[in-house]
Design an enzyme around this catalytic site. Structure first.
Site, short mmCIF file in Angstrom:
data_model
loop_
_atom_site.label_atom_id
_atom_site.label_comp_id
_atom_site.label_asym_id
_atom_site.label_seq_id
_atom_site.Cartn_x
_atom_site.Cartn_y
_atom_site.Cartn_z
N LYS A 148 -11.65 -12.42 -15.08
CA LYS A 148 -12.04 -12.66 -16.48
C LYS A 148 -11.43 -13.96 -17.03
O LYS A 148 -12.12 -14.74 -17.69
CB LYS A 148 -11.56 -11.48 -17.34
CG LYS A 148 -12.06 -11.51 -18.76
CD LYS A 148 -13.23 -10.60 -18.91
CE LYS A 148 -13.78 -10.55 -20.31
NZ LYS A 148 -14.93 -9.66 -20.36
N HIS A 173 7.93 -7.61 -3.88
CA HIS A 173 6.62 -8.03 -4.37
C HIS A 173 6.69 -9.39 -5.08
O HIS A 173 7.07 -9.45 -6.24
CB HIS A 173 6.06 -6.98 -5.33
CG HIS A 173 5.64 -5.74 -4.64
ND1 HIS A 173 4.39 -5.60 -4.06
CD2 HIS A 173 6.29 -4.59 -4.39
CE1 HIS A 173 4.29 -4.41 -3.49
NE2 HIS A 173 5.44 -3.77 -3.68
N GLY A 208 0.84 -1.19 0.00
CA GLY A 208 0.00 0.00 0.00
C GLY A 208 0.87 1.23 0.00
O GLY A 208 2.07 1.16 0.32
N GLU A 216 4.28 -11.07 -6.13
CA GLU A 216 3.16 -11.27 -7.05
C GLU A 216 3.41 -10.77 -8.47
O GLU A 216 2.65 -11.07 -9.37
CB GLU A 216 1.89 -10.61 -6.47
CG GLU A 216 1.90 -9.08 -6.41
CD GLU A 216 2.60 -8.50 -5.17
OE1 GLU A 216 3.45 -9.21 -4.59
OE2 GLU A 216 2.33 -7.35 -4.81
N CYS A 230 5.47 -6.07 1.50
CA CYS A 230 5.82 -4.65 1.43
C CYS A 230 5.18 -3.86 2.59
O CYS A 230 5.56 -4.08 3.73
CB CYS A 230 5.42 -4.10 0.07
SG CYS A 230 6.21 -2.53 -0.27
N TYR A 231 4.20 -3.01 2.34
CA TYR A 231 3.57 -2.30 3.44
C TYR A 231 3.00 -3.29 4.46
O TYR A 231 3.02 -3.04 5.67
CB TYR A 231 2.47 -1.36 2.92
CG TYR A 231 1.69 -0.64 4.01
CD1 TYR A 231 2.24 0.48 4.64
CD2 TYR A 231 0.44 -1.08 4.42
CE1 TYR A 231 1.56 1.13 5.66
CE2 TYR A 231 -0.26 -0.43 5.43
CZ TYR A 231 0.30 0.67 6.05
OH TYR A 231 -0.37 1.30 7.04
N ASP A 271 -18.90 -12.65 -20.83
CA ASP A 271 -19.50 -12.77 -19.50
C ASP A 271 -20.94 -13.28 -19.55
O ASP A 271 -21.30 -14.22 -18.85
CB ASP A 271 -19.43 -11.43 -18.75
CG ASP A 271 -18.05 -10.82 -18.81
OD1 ASP A 271 -17.10 -11.56 -19.13
OD2 ASP A 271 -17.92 -9.61 -18.56
#
Ligand code: XMP
Length: 518
Positions: A374, A175, A60, A177, A87-88, A233
């Site tokens: 998605k 990070h 963040g 990710e 991180c944060y 969708d």
């Protein structure tokens, strides 16, 4: 309906506002573990009720010592659940457990290398020296909280990772990710499988099975309607519901006259003929054209098309007895947008045509894709046997071609745009580029320019070609198509489409431009 309680093993991601929070969730899901993102201040009772197998604290933009810094309920550290701070999230963990955080002398942003001192479970099977990671932080942990040890360090971050093996608390300054941390997937999987003991049970096959069960129980003997657009969708929702409740599902497809070549026919072939669904097809092209006559303002066009759609949909639905539910293809990113720490992002253009329908018609919503990204929705579609051309279809705006001809809508201009658009799609598909880009389409510009064809001077319209790459449509960049492909598309449009004598390529990024021209 509480969909979240269908999945036995859940990871909770508390969101502190990082641009990467959704990415964490996607990585966890890709490792076949179900997870949800909730705001950082989720109440402790709710967290308990959620029964997470593990908690991830996201990054963040704030600093833990700032006034009004986002902090979670410190009781999360007493739940006896493994926690990973990123991180944060690492700084929050250090701060709340009694360590110290300081402003680093300089911001560390971009690639860095770390050395692993104690692999523990978190760094299992990861190289120990010169590990490439992605950093993006200002503050850093200065002193460890009690019972923690340093797991990894870097030149700029003496505490690049820390852990308390006893309580299963871990924190990383980098990070994991993002793709720029090559060992990130491995690290996250170590947390999921080795630390939290999750099994990889989240698959689209299991999702389909559970959803079908839940839909059946909820709907009982009632009838459900679904607005089918032919997009990914709504097609996936229709296929899922059809599997669950068969003839109790009624799809309504409204042809607003703003569709591309062959679209109305293909939706009918797939859903009525192939899937044998109850499909109500309403051709309202003329009516839409009439209502749009002389309208130039794009927002006005959207409003007219949206309202007329609702009017017609309501009328058709009113003819069906015992309808209690409206099925909609809401996806997880729409849901997170509304709960996230950052709050809903600003709407630049008004989207979504079915908004307002459920309240007006007193219908209850069924949104079976609410928890999917998605790409997961696409996998569900594949699982249900939808054809690839639907699954891999580019997004297409509800108001359709009306917002791609930049003046009042006439059938002549629609015809020109349709022909040009078909050529774009054909060539994109033939060259294999269709699946590599987010969207590819033609826009008809309201200008005329001079050209020469044979011996004759022409004074015709211009087609702008828009092809963009994007991951979520929030930002986009123009696709670097090969010159040969651009040449082929341009030649074909100018030669084959009457009324066009010039093609230009749009090389604007979003922001500051948008993907559509209107
Ligand atoms: P923009 O033009 O805002 O588009 O960069 C972002 C994405 O949204 C699609 N779009 C729409 N979709 N109704 C829709 O259903 C609309 O009115 C609409 N306007 C834009 C656009 O195609 C792109 O994928």
């Amino acid at each position: 309906m509480k969909w979240d309680h269908l999945h036995e093993e859940r990871i909770l991601i508390l969101d502190f506002g990082s641009q990467y929070t959704q990415l964490i969730a996607r990585r966890v899901r890709e490792s076949h573990v179900y997870c949800e993102i909730h705001p950082f201040n989720m109440a402790i009772q709710e967290i308990r009720a959620f029964q997470p197998k593990g908690i991830i604290l996201s990054g963040g933009p704030a600093g833990v010592y700032q006034k009004e810094a986002p902090l979670p309920d410190p009781l999360i550290f007493s739940l006896q659940v493994p926690i990973l701070g990123i991180c944060y999230g690492l700084q929050v963990m250090a701060h709340q457990l009694g360590g110290q955080v300081e402003k680093a002398a300089r911001r560390e942003y971009g690639p860095a290398t770390i050395d692993i001192i104690h692999p523990g479970d978190l760094f299992k099977n990861i190289e120990c020296t010169d590990v490439r990671v992605w950093m993006s932080h200002g503050d850093r942990v200065l002193t460890l909280p009690a019972d923690f040890i340093i797991l990894a360090n870097s030149d700029n971050s003496p505490i690049a990772a820390m852990g308390d093996f006893g309580r299963h608390f871990y924190g990383v300054q980098f990070h994991p990710e993002v793709v720029h941390t090559p060992c990130g997937k491995n690290l996250l999987e170590n947390f999921l499988y080795r630390v939290c003991h999750c099994r990889s049970t989240w698959t689209m096959k299991s999702f389909v099975e559970t959803s079908i069960q839940v839909i059946r129980e909820r709907v009982g003997a009632d009838q459900v309607i679904c607005a089918l657009s032919g997009g990914v969708d709504s097609s996936v929702v229709a296929a899922l519901l059809h599997n669950a409740i068969g003839p109790q599902l009624h799809c309504i497809f409204v042809n607003n006259g703003m569709l591309r070549t062959g679209e109305a026919e293909s939706v009918q072939t797939i859903f009525r003929d192939h899937f044998e669904m109850n499909l109500i097809y309403l051709d309202a092209s003329e009516l839409f054209l009439q209502r749009l006559k002389g309208v130039i303002d794009p927002e006005q066009k959207r409003k007219i098309i949206g309202n007329l759609f609702i009017e017609l949909f309501e009328k058709e639905a009113g003819k069906l007895p015992n309808v209690r539910y409206l099925a909609q293809g809401t996806l997880y990113p729409d849901v997170i947008e509304s709960v996230s720490f950052k709050g809903p992002s600003a709407t630049i253009k008004t989207h979504h045509n079915v908004g307002g329908l459920p309240e007006k018609m007193q219908l209850q919503l069924i949104e079976p894709l609410r928890e999917l990204f998605k790409d997961e929705a696409r996998l569900v579609g594949r699982e249900l046997g939808l054809p690839e051309r639907i699954i891999m279809r580019h997004p297409f705006p509800g108001p359709g071609l009306a917002i791609r001809l930049l003046r009042d809508v006439t059938s002549e201009d629609l015809q020109i745009l349709r022909e040009a658009d078909s050529i774009v799609l054909e060539e994109m598909q033939a060259s294999g580029w269709y699946d590599k880009v987010w969207q590819a389409f033609a826009v008809l510009l309201p200008v005329r320019s001079v050209g020469v064809m044979g011996d004759e001077r022409t004074y015709d319209q211009v087609i702008a070609l828009r092809v963009v790459e994007s991951v979520d449509a929030m930002t986009a960049d123009w696709a670097r198509l090969p010159y040969e492909l651009l040449q082929k598309i341009s030649n074909r449009i100018i030669n084959e489409v009457n009324g066009v004598n010039r093609v230009v390529y749009d090389i604007s990024s979003k922001p500051p431009s948008t993907i559509e021209w209107e």
